[in-house]
Design a protein around this motif. Structure first.
Motif, mmCIF file in Angstrom:
data_model
loop_
_atom_site.group_PDB
_atom_site.id
_atom_site.type_symbol
_atom_site.label_atom_id
_atom_site.label_comp_id
_atom_site.label_asym_id
_atom_site.label_seq_id
_atom_site.Cartn_x
_atom_site.Cartn_y
_atom_site.Cartn_z
ATOM 1 N N SER A 1 0.819 -1.205 0.000
ATOM 2 C CA SER A 1 0.000 0.000 0.000
ATOM 3 C C SER A 1 0.857 1.260 0.000
ATOM 4 C CB SER A 1 -0.919 0.011 1.218
ATOM 5 O OG SER A 1 -1.632 1.226 1.293
ATOM 6 N N PHE A 2 0.640 2.098 -1.006
ATOM 7 C CA PHE A 2 1.304 3.404 -1.065
ATOM 8 C C PHE A 2 0.341 4.511 -0.645
ATOM 9 C CE2 PHE A 2 4.444 0.934 -3.037
ATOM 10 C CZ PHE A 2 5.631 1.619 -2.878
ATOM 11 N N LYS A 3 -0.481 4.200 0.344
ATOM 12 C CA LYS A 3 -1.388 5.162 0.971
ATOM 13 C C LYS A 3 -1.036 5.166 2.450
ATOM 14 C CE LYS A 3 -2.868 4.820 -3.126
ATOM 15 N NZ LYS A 3 -4.037 4.092 -3.524
ATOM 16 N N ALA B 1 1.962 11.478 0.085
ATOM 17 C CA ALA B 1 0.854 11.611 -0.850
ATOM 18 C C ALA B 1 0.561 10.242 -1.463
ATOM 19 C CB ALA B 1 1.212 12.616 -1.941
ATOM 20 N N PRO B 2 -0.704 9.983 -1.841
ATOM 21 C CA PRO B 2 -1.023 8.695 -2.483
ATOM 22 C C PRO B 2 -0.144 8.441 -3.698
ATOM 23 C CG PRO B 2 -3.035 9.852 -1.893
ATOM 24 C CD PRO B 2 -1.909 10.811 -1.638
ATOM 25 N N GLY B 3 0.483 7.266 -3.727
ATOM 26 C CA GLY B 3 1.323 6.884 -4.853
ATOM 27 C C GLY B 3 2.756 7.352 -4.783
ATOM 28 N N ASP B 4 3.132 8.093 -3.722
ATOM 29 C CA ASP B 4 4.492 8.620 -3.627
ATOM 30 C C ASP B 4 5.456 7.601 -3.024
ATOM 31 O OD1 ASP B 4 3.910 11.004 -4.770
ATOM 32 O OD2 ASP B 4 4.401 12.251 -3.037
ATOM 33 N N ALA B 5 6.664 7.563 -3.584
ATOM 34 C CA ALA B 5 7.735 6.712 -3.058
ATOM 35 C C ALA B 5 9.032 7.495 -3.115
ATOM 36 C CB ALA B 5 7.857 5.425 -3.871
ATOM 37 N N ASP B 6 9.655 7.705 -1.963
ATOM 38 C CA ASP B 6 10.922 8.427 -1.945
ATOM 39 C C ASP B 6 12.051 7.502 -2.392
ATOM 40 O OD1 ASP B 6 11.157 6.787 0.243
ATOM 41 O OD2 ASP B 6 11.424 8.385 1.707
ATOM 42 N N ALA B 7 13.245 8.058 -2.511
ATOM 43 C CA ALA B 7 14.380 7.292 -3.038
ATOM 44 C C ALA B 7 14.651 6.045 -2.207
ATOM 45 C CB ALA B 7 15.620 8.181 -3.081
ATOM 46 N N ALA B 8 14.635 6.201 -0.885
ATOM 47 C CA ALA B 8 14.922 5.059 -0.017
ATOM 48 C C ALA B 8 13.872 3.961 -0.202
ATOM 49 C CB ALA B 8 14.972 5.512 1.446
ATOM 50 N N ARG C 1 6.238 -3.936 6.651
ATOM 51 C CA ARG C 1 5.803 -3.127 7.803
ATOM 52 C C ARG C 1 6.897 -2.152 8.216
ATOM 53 N NH1 ARG C 1 4.069 -6.429 13.022
ATOM 54 N NH2 ARG C 1 6.303 -6.845 12.941
ATOM 55 N N LYS C 2 8.152 -2.578 8.145
ATOM 56 C CA LYS C 2 9.253 -1.683 8.502
ATOM 57 C C LYS C 2 9.343 -0.501 7.536
ATOM 58 C CE LYS C 2 12.058 -5.303 10.674
ATOM 59 N NZ LYS C 2 13.302 -6.127 10.575
ATOM 60 N N LEU C 3 8.876 -0.690 6.305
ATOM 61 C CA LEU C 3 8.896 0.378 5.311
ATOM 62 C C LEU C 3 7.620 1.214 5.330
ATOM 63 C CD1 LEU C 3 10.324 -1.651 2.287
ATOM 64 C CD2 LEU C 3 11.556 0.029 3.668
ATOM 65 N N GLY C 4 6.667 0.844 6.168
ATOM 66 C CA GLY C 4 5.393 1.554 6.202
ATOM 67 C C GLY C 4 4.483 1.204 5.046
ATOM 68 N N LEU C 5 4.677 0.027 4.431
ATOM 69 C CA LEU C 5 3.916 -0.361 3.249
ATOM 70 C C LEU C 5 2.984 -1.543 3.509
ATOM 71 C CD1 LEU C 5 6.813 -0.174 0.624
ATOM 72 C CD2 LEU C 5 5.077 1.560 1.102
ATOM 73 N N ALA C 6 2.739 -1.839 4.776
ATOM 74 C CA ALA C 6 1.920 -2.998 5.112
ATOM 75 C C ALA C 6 0.556 -2.595 5.676
ATOM 76 C CB ALA C 6 2.655 -3.902 6.108
ATOM 77 N N GLN C 7 0.062 -1.386 5.351
ATOM 78 C CA GLN C 7 -1.267 -1.017 5.806
ATOM 79 C C GLN C 7 -2.286 -1.972 5.188
ATOM 80 O OE1 GLN C 7 1.636 1.613 5.666
ATOM 81 N NE2 GLN C 7 0.478 1.657 3.796
ATOM 82 N N ALA C 8 -3.154 -2.506 6.009
ATOM 83 C CA ALA C 8 -4.168 -3.449 5.521
ATOM 84 C C ALA C 8 -5.384 -2.683 5.024
ATOM 85 C CB ALA C 8 -4.546 -4.423 6.638
ATOM 86 N N ASN C 9 -5.166 -1.799 4.062
ATOM 87 C CA ASN C 9 -6.245 -0.902 3.626
ATOM 88 C C ASN C 9 -6.577 -1.018 2.144
ATOM 89 O OD1 ASN C 9 -3.927 0.275 2.589
ATOM 90 N ND2 ASN C 9 -4.506 2.362 3.130
ATOM 91 N N ILE C 10 -6.082 -2.039 1.476
ATOM 92 C CA ILE C 10 -6.344 -2.172 0.045
ATOM 93 C C ILE C 10 -7.850 -2.332 -0.183
ATOM 94 C CG2 ILE C 10 -5.932 -3.533 -2.023
ATOM 95 C CD1 ILE C 10 -3.530 -1.879 -0.992
ATOM 96 N N GLY C 11 -8.395 -1.464 -1.030
ATOM 97 C CA GLY C 11 -9.820 -1.488 -1.324
ATOM 98 C C GLY C 11 -10.673 -0.718 -0.343
ATOM 99 N N THR D 1 -9.112 4.629 2.745
ATOM 100 C CA THR D 1 -7.833 5.331 2.650
ATOM 101 C C THR D 1 -6.967 4.838 1.497
ATOM 102 O OG1 THR D 1 -6.889 3.825 4.307
ATOM 103 C CG2 THR D 1 -7.769 5.934 5.100
ATOM 104 N N ASP D 2 -7.406 3.814 0.784
ATOM 105 C CA ASP D 2 -6.707 3.385 -0.438
ATOM 106 C C ASP D 2 -7.226 4.228 -1.596
ATOM 107 O OD1 ASP D 2 -5.123 1.990 -2.229
ATOM 108 O OD2 ASP D 2 -6.565 0.339 -2.442
ATOM 109 N N MET D 3 -7.092 5.531 -1.447
ATOM 110 C CA MET D 3 -7.694 6.476 -2.378
ATOM 111 C C MET D 3 -6.797 6.743 -3.581
ATOM 112 S SD MET D 3 -7.035 9.902 -0.084
ATOM 113 C CE MET D 3 -7.302 9.044 1.474
ATOM 114 N N ILE D 4 -7.413 7.213 -4.644
ATOM 115 C CA ILE D 4 -6.685 7.712 -5.802
ATOM 116 C C ILE D 4 -6.692 9.234 -5.730
ATOM 117 C CG2 ILE D 4 -6.826 8.027 -8.304
ATOM 118 C CD1 ILE D 4 -7.821 5.169 -8.538
#
Length: 596
Positions: A370-372, A377-384, A427-437, A440-443
């Motif tokens: 999840s990138f929310k 911002a929705p869809g944002d991914a920094d370099a790291a 989860r350590k990257l903050g990408l394990a939110q269980a919100n798909i669908g 907050t899984d907004m466009i």
């Protein structure tokens, strides 16, 4: 995933060299700004509100770990504004914030060093100086990436369902057809200067996860009674000022005739599409105005291509087999990494339920990251994050990933036994939110924070909604819902197709927002439909989260057991939701609102 041939690689590198030459000539004054405009656009370079924006194509969403790592490098080394430019942009936003009526939402700070995943599987950068554009193009070409035809009045990046070839409901793997179409359409001499931009999407599964009804051409793969593969062809879908769901022009097109038929569609559009008014130049306007006459013209053109020209673009079995050979199952090995995750833990179980889907291969799963996430911002991914994603893909998914229509990232080749370790790493990257669908899984498009076309910002509203709905129990109780936000009528955030849509509008230089209910993009819950039913006069930014909450409270009060939001809305009608939304308006601002 597809591996570029020597010809493909040379093609992309030569295009990068051409752009470097064009850029140098422009800098020397040998090309005017007007002459340079179409050249940079056809390579994906815009000039936005504060700085250039680079749009990088990820055809049909497939991306390798090497390419992800390269995007991370670009984010870290090139997506960097000067301090003066950043300060100027921040001052402009601060002034806008101070001018708004009533209380305003805290806007997230302007950020750089980020890639932004879009709904059409592109990756955008917002701060790369135009003087470094050629260096970025060369770097992209070194890993078979480019910005070719990600802008301009041509055939844009070809998209697909992110689950092509791996979904349990798969009918046909459309990736080979998408790649063949990409190769055919790239720098096509007849279609390089169309009346307006042109977008094509494929879907090869029973569920339309590619939202093909909203495309200039939507192609639904199917098999007839004899088991032969073909496509149902839709034409004339699109959003923007005139949202229209595509019309079926062919119920069954044999797969070998795909390019010939697309050529007929685009030729008729190229010949008869309006060029006098860019707001009426999309193919949807031609299809809407001409109806059956347009379809008849396409069929006539198609017959001429087949009978008189000898079907020059008929896809041979040998060519299909050549391209399809790149889309075989990769070498799969489990990571077998240790994990401290409790398999019965509530958070992990919820993640399994929301973010993990089945797979056509036994023992495998697909995982959506999840990138929310809060602070982004929705869809944002920094370099790291981009660099870490490359690591995750290498460890857990045969070095492959896919971008999704919802601005997330999918790992397509995950062993079921590796799920706990992958969850722990995500989860350590903050990408394990269980919100798909979920809500907050907004466009959301970048809006006025970056885009020069936007009437209003959208990211601060996305941030406010994300912060308000942090309680996963509440999100799960609300259930599946699509929230889509756009900063202007161009609808890059697909507000027309949101169950709840938010559109930024301008009134006397101030930002206001219209809220619509009842749209759908074709995925998950229902076929595509246009929202467009405004629930009241426009709201301020600060009111929008309250409006959303009032609408959802009404749904929770009136729903039947197990009934999703979109179904309840269609059963009950808009009136109770409209009353609730208008009741959330701040009284002293009501008289300033725009008319419905």
């Amino acid at each position: 995933m597809y591996q570029y041939t020597d010809f493909d690689k040379q093609f992309v590198k030569l295009r990068a060299q051409q752009f470097r030459d064009q850029l140098e000539r422009w800098q020397k004054g040998e090309l005017s700004d007007e002459q340079m405009l179409p050249l940079r656009l056809q390579n994906g370079w815009y000039i936005q509100r504060y700085a250039p924006m680079a749009r990088i194509a990820v055809p049909y969403g497939e991306i390798s770990s090497l390419q992800l790592r390269t995007l991370g490098h670009i984010a870290r080394e090139y997506d960097r504004p000067s301090p003066e430019l950043l300060a100027s942009a921040q001052a402009t936003q601060d002034a806008l914030e101070a001018s708004q009526p009533g209380a305003t939402l805290a806007a997230p700070a302007l950020q750089y060093g980020y890639g932004h995943f879009t709904t059409r599987t592109n990756c955008q950068f917002n701060w790369i100086p135009i003087t470094r554009a050629a260096d970025v193009m060369d770097l992209l070409a070194s890993v078979s990436m480019h910005g070719i035809q990600t802008s301009g009045n041509d055939i844009r990046n070809i998209t697909c369902d992110a689950w092509e070839g791996i979904a349990q409901d798969s009918i046909v793997d459309c990736r080979p057809f998408a790649e063949i179409t990409r190769q055919w359409s790239s720098l096509h001499p007849e279609f390089s200067y169309l009346p307006r931009k042109f977008k094509i999407a494929f879907n090869g599964a029973e569920e339309d996860r590619a939202a093909i009804g909203w495309y200039d051409i939507g192609l639904q793969a199917l098999k007839n009674d004899a088991g032969e593969v073909g496509f149902r062809v839709l034409v004339g879908g699109g959003m923007g000022r005139t949202p229209i769901v595509g019309s079926v022009v062919r119920e069954f097109l044999p797969w070998a005739e795909l390019l010939n038929y697309i050529e007929a569609i685009v030729r008729v559009y190229n010949g008869y599409g309006r060029r006098d008014n860019k707001w009426k130049a999309r193919i949807k306007i031609l299809v809407k105005s001409e109806g059956q006459a347009y379809i008849d013209a396409v069929e006539k053109e198609y017959q001429a291509i087949v009978e008189q020209d000898g079907a020059p673009h008929r896809i041979t079995q040998a060519e299909f087999d050549r391209v399809a050979s790149h889309f075989v199952i990769p070498e799969l090995k489990p990571a077998n990494l240790p994990s401290q995750v409790n398999p019965q833990g509530q958070l992990y179980q919820r993640w399994l339920a929301q973010n993990v889907r089945g797979h056509r291969l036994a023992g495998m799963k697909t995982v959506t990251l999840s990138f929310k996430r809060s602070g982004f911002a929705p869809g944002d991914a920094d370099a790291a994050t981009l660099e870490a994603l490359a690591e995750l893909a290498e460890q857990f998914s045969a070095s492959e990933a896919r971008l999704t229509h919802e601005q997330n990232l999918l790992l397509p080749w995950v062993f079921e036994s590796d799920l706990p370790a992958l969850y722990e790493a995500a989860r350590k990257l903050g990408l394990a939110q269980a919100n798909i669908g979920l809500l907050t899984d907004m466009i959301a498009c970048p809006g006025g924070d970056f885009c020069s076309l936007a009437n209003a910002r959208s990211l601060h509203i996305a941030h406010a909604v994300t912060e308000r709905y942090q309680d996963l129990d509440e999100l799960l109780d609300i259930g599946p819902i699509d929230l889509h936000m756009s900063g202007c009528i161009n609808s890059c955030g697909h507000h027309h197709s949101g169950h709840i849509g938010i559109l930024g509008v301008d009134k006397d230089g101030k930002e206001w927002y219209q809220v619509t209910l009842g749209g759908a993009d074709g995925t998950r819950l229902s076929g595509p439909s246009i929202g467009g039913k405004v629930v009241g006069p426009a709201f301020t930014a600060a009111e929008v989260p309250d409006v959303i909450e009032a609408v959802l409270q009404t749904y929770r009060k009136l729903r039947q057991p197990g009934e999703y939001f979109i179904d309840a809305l269609r059963r009950i009608g808009h009136d109770p939701f409209k009353q609730a939304a208008n009741g959330a308006r701040h009284p002293k601002l009501a008289e300033e609102a725009l008319p419905a």
